[in-house]
Scaffold this active site. Structure first.
Site, mmCIF file in Angstrom:
data_model
loop_
_atom_site.group_PDB
_atom_site.id
_atom_site.type_symbol
_atom_site.label_atom_id
_atom_site.label_comp_id
_atom_site.label_asym_id
_atom_site.label_seq_id
_atom_site.Cartn_x
_atom_site.Cartn_y
_atom_site.Cartn_z
ATOM 1 N N ASP A 448 0.826 -1.322 0.015
ATOM 2 C CA ASP A 448 0.076 0.039 0.034
ATOM 3 C C ASP A 448 0.919 1.215 0.246
ATOM 4 O O ASP A 448 2.125 1.066 0.308
ATOM 5 C CB ASP A 448 -0.945 0.204 0.997
ATOM 6 N N ASP A 512 -10.526 2.138 -3.646
ATOM 7 C CA ASP A 512 -10.786 1.750 -2.421
ATOM 8 C C ASP A 512 -12.586 1.531 -2.247
ATOM 9 O O ASP A 512 -12.995 1.326 -1.197
ATOM 10 C CB ASP A 512 -10.716 2.777 -1.456
HETATM 11 C C1 DGJ Z 1 -5.802 1.622 1.791
HETATM 12 C C2 DGJ Z 1 -6.199 0.666 0.999
HETATM 13 O O1 DGJ Z 1 -6.547 0.891 -0.398
HETATM 14 C C3 DGJ Z 1 -7.148 -0.277 1.728
HETATM 15 O O2 DGJ Z 1 -7.725 -1.479 0.832
HETATM 16 C C4 DGJ Z 1 -6.494 -0.695 2.854
HETATM 17 O O3 DGJ Z 1 -5.463 -1.642 2.776
HETATM 18 C C5 DGJ Z 1 -6.181 0.360 3.732
HETATM 19 N N1 DGJ Z 1 -5.504 1.343 2.908
HETATM 20 C C6 DGJ Z 1 -5.541 0.002 5.041
HETATM 21 O O4 DGJ Z 1 -4.866 1.141 5.831
#
Ligand code: DGJ
Length: 711
Positions: A448, A512
């Protein structure tokens, strides 16, 4: 030395690229439809006339546009030596290549530069372009920009690129090509949620299936710019390059700079033809994942930071029972990580949450026959972390601490960027992630990157370029040390989707948002470049966490079907009927995932934007799977027929509904007959006339399987 001269005709599939080198200059004469192998082409005949009030010689766009050759548009190479050497006159000194490649070398004696541009036209018709500039002088050369540019014909009068935001990535925007420069600049220190992804120009009203389109993508995960330029001479070009900050690239004597790769596709079959070229080239890479993409459960929207062995083992039990094959433990497993304010950088398993380490969970997951994946965010650091306390100077800051400066960049999700250009910081992160992979049986990382990295600096100098390369080195080194570990590129959802990162990762997290309605658009446009088997798409909870919308399981599952399917939902709480429907949908995905990973993406041109028809057709066109999605209410009593494109028009197909819409989402008094009984229909009929549309409420979908009857 005599400058090389001649025509260089590159071919790849049904595409040609024709380069001309003459009088020390070079230009692209043609990029598009394939020409005969030895085209009767006298370049002298292509020299345009000279209008009034113009230079005394004909001026045309060079391969690298130069004011030194009379070009008055955007110069291709910009830089200087403290004000001098600002206008290089590039003279071709060498041309070498094959039927599919060409490398042109230039020297600019006046600016003391050597420049190389390399073209490769692949078998899939995808064109790869890269450039290098080297400082041959004995003082510093400050590079401002090195654009890679391809001309497009005058009939390309309309353009499209993608824009977006967090949870709303990749929204297409269209406009006419007009005089001037339409430029999309992404200054995020990462690719960006609003990244263009694709900059396309095409014939009027080009669609997914129709029209000639020329499109380009820059494979780079730092700052970047894509543009279409139409100049007063009436010519149009498509280009892209890295966006550099002042003083970011200073080439000391003997040093050189390599551009990111520009990937470009021409097609006379609309945008689908463009994506077919990208997909087939990507699928041909050695590193392209060939194992069936494991259906994944990600814990984020199921438990967020509330991690404990009991709950997660229970979640894993449910996942295995539904047919899920990979279990990914998301954010929250490492030291002092209780929420998003602390802990980034402390890549040690948290002793309170996981007193016996991750092994009990990993063993449990593997005992259920699933793979185990782990979330990390290695480029980031929280001020509230042991790492930042021990090495405050490892935080990337616009002012060097040695000067007494301590101004940090504006925080984002409370976090800052670790200065990976600092070799000690880089080595520390490498060692930590390497140790995690060495000490735990981990099959994949979800990598991430949750902030826009503005003002990135190393030693007080802009460092987005160097930080991007350091990230690439980190990924490359970890992959070399752990070749069996797959990596997913996530960046607050779809903030890092590009072919630079995909050269070292195996999946992108497209967004997301798990809201199926939003995902219909996001995945459709992400897949213009990225093949569906590399696009993570999860079935979320009934009520979307990002939009509050409620969608039926059938719509959520159908939306995740043509992708790398997953689930991100506390399935322990799923209603029994929903769990059964999800189990069926997972089985359906598994039945088709070989097709999804090898077939051609088809996005049918629908006149009515309230519905989409998206499918994958096998290369031999014997098999296909389509999703008909009703997004919003139709303006008509009986909506536009469902047409299935990309089929063999001569073949006869058995059409069968593999996943119907539930009764609660059907509307009208009676549904068209084909929805209830297997039907046999000709390919040309399916493509040209279509079948009557299902009558559905908004946010409903039907999955349709087609198989060609044996001849
Ligand atoms: C952002 C990501 O896109 C989510 O799927 C998740 O992993 C969160 N970060 C976790 O902090």
């Amino acid at each position: 030395m005599t400058a090389p001269a001649g025509i260089h005709h590159l071919t790849g599939g049904d595409v040609s690229l024709v380069l001309e080198v003459a009088g020390g200059d070079a230009r692209v004469l043609h990029w598009g439809e394939r020409l005969p192998d030895a085209p009767a082409l006298d370049p002298a005949l292509l020299v345009p006339g000279r209008p009034h009030s113009s230079f005394d010689v004909p001026v045309r766009r060079s391969l690298i546009a130069q004011p030194a050759r009379g070009w008055r548009g955007r110069p291709g190479l910009r830089g200087d030596r403290d004000g001098r050497g600002f206008s290089p006159r590039l003279v071709a000194t060498d041309v070498a290549g094959t039927a599919h490649t060409c490398t042109l070398t230039f020297t600019a004696a006046d600016a003391e530069l050597d420049v190389r541009v390399h073209y490769e036209l692949t078998a899939s018709g995808l064109l790869l372009v890269g450039g290098t500039v080297a400082n041959t002088g004995d003082d510093d050369y400050r590079l401002q920009a090195f654009d890679l540019v391809l001309p497009v014909p005058a009939r390309a009068t309309e353009m499209m690129d993608l824009a977006g935001r967090w949870s709303g990535e990749r929204r297409p925007q269209r406009r006419p090509v007009q005089q001037g420069v339409w430029t999309r600049q992404a200054r995020h220190g990462r690719t960006g949620h609003d990244a263009a992804l694709l900059m396309a120009a095409g014939t009027p009203a080009f669609t997914f299936r129709r029209g000639e389109v020329w499109a380009a993508h820059l494979g780079w995960s730092g700052d970047h710019e894509e543009f279409v330029e139409q100049t007063a001479d009436g010519t149009t070009a498509l280009g892209a390059g890295e966006l550099l900050d002042g003083g970011e690239i200073v080439l000391h004597p003997g040093e050189s700079y390599d551009t990111p790769t520009l990937y470009a596709a021409w097609s006379d079959k609309g945008l689908d033809g463009v994506s077919t070229r990208f997909h087939s080239w990507l699928r041909g890479r050695d590193a392209h994942p060939t194992a069936p993409r494991p259906v994944t459960l990600n814990t984020w929207e199921a438990v967020y930071f509330r991690q404990n062995l009991t709950d997660l083992a229970e979640l894993a039990d449910r996942a295995a029972d539904l047919g899920i094959e990979r279990f990914v433990l998301d954010d929250g497993w490492f030291r002092s990580r209780r929420d998003d304010t602390a802990g980034l950088g402390d890549w040690f398993v948290d002793e309170h949450t996981w007193p016996d380490g991750l092994t009990p969970l990993i063993d449990h997951v593997r005992g259920l026959g699933m793979q185990f994946g782990l979330w990390v965010e290695p480029e980031m650091v929280d001020v509230d972390s042991d790492l930042a306390r021990a090495h405050p100077d490892w935080i990337s800051t616009p002012r060097p601490r040695a000067d007494g400066g301590d101004r940090l960049a504006v925080p984002w999700r409370h976090q800052h960027v670790l200065d990976l250009v600092n070799p000690d910081a880089w080595a520390w992160v490498y060692d930590r992630i390497h140790a995690l992979l060495r000490d735990n049986r981990i099959d994949c990382l979800k990598w991430d990157d949750n902030r826009d990295d503005v003002e990135l600096a190393h030693d007080g100098r802009p460092s987005t370029h160097a930080q991007t390369l350091a990230l690439y080195r980190l990924l490359d080194a970890l992959r070399a040390a752990h070749p069996h570990v797959e990596i997913e590129s996530c960046s607050s959802g779809g903030g890092r989707v590009d072919l630079g990162i995909l050269a070292r990762t195996d999946r992108v997290w497209a967004s997301d948002t798990n809201d199926a309605l939003e995902r219909q658009h996001i995945q459709r446009f992400t897949s213009l470049v990225v093949p569906p088997e590399l696009i993570g798409a999860h079935v979320g909870p009934p009520r979307s966490h990002t939009t509050g919308r409620v969608h039926d399981i059938s719509f959520r599952a159908a939306t995740a079907l043509i992708a790398h399917m997953g689930v991100e939902w506390d399935i322990r709480r799923a209603a029994p009927a929903d769990a059964d429907a999800l189990r069926d949908a997972i089985a359906l995905h598994k039945r088709h995932r070989d097709l999804i990973a090898t077939g051609d993406m088809v996005r049918v041109d629908c006149a009515d934007p309230s519905a989409t028809v998206t499918g994958v057709v096998a290369p031999d066109r014997r098999r296909a799977v389509f999703v008909y999605a009703r997004l919003t209410a139709s303006a008509f009593e009986t909506p536009e027929p469902v047409r299935f494109a990309g089929l063999d028009r001569e073949a006869t197909y058995t059409v069968q509904v593999a996943q119907p819409a539930p009764r609660s989402l059907r509307s009208g008094l009676a549904q068209p007959e084909w929805l209830d009984a297997e039907t046999v229909v000709g390919g040309a009929v399916l493509e040209t006339i279509g079948l009557p549309a299902p009558l559905l409420h908004p946010a409903a979908a039907v999955v349709v399987e087609l198989s060609a009857a044996t001849a």
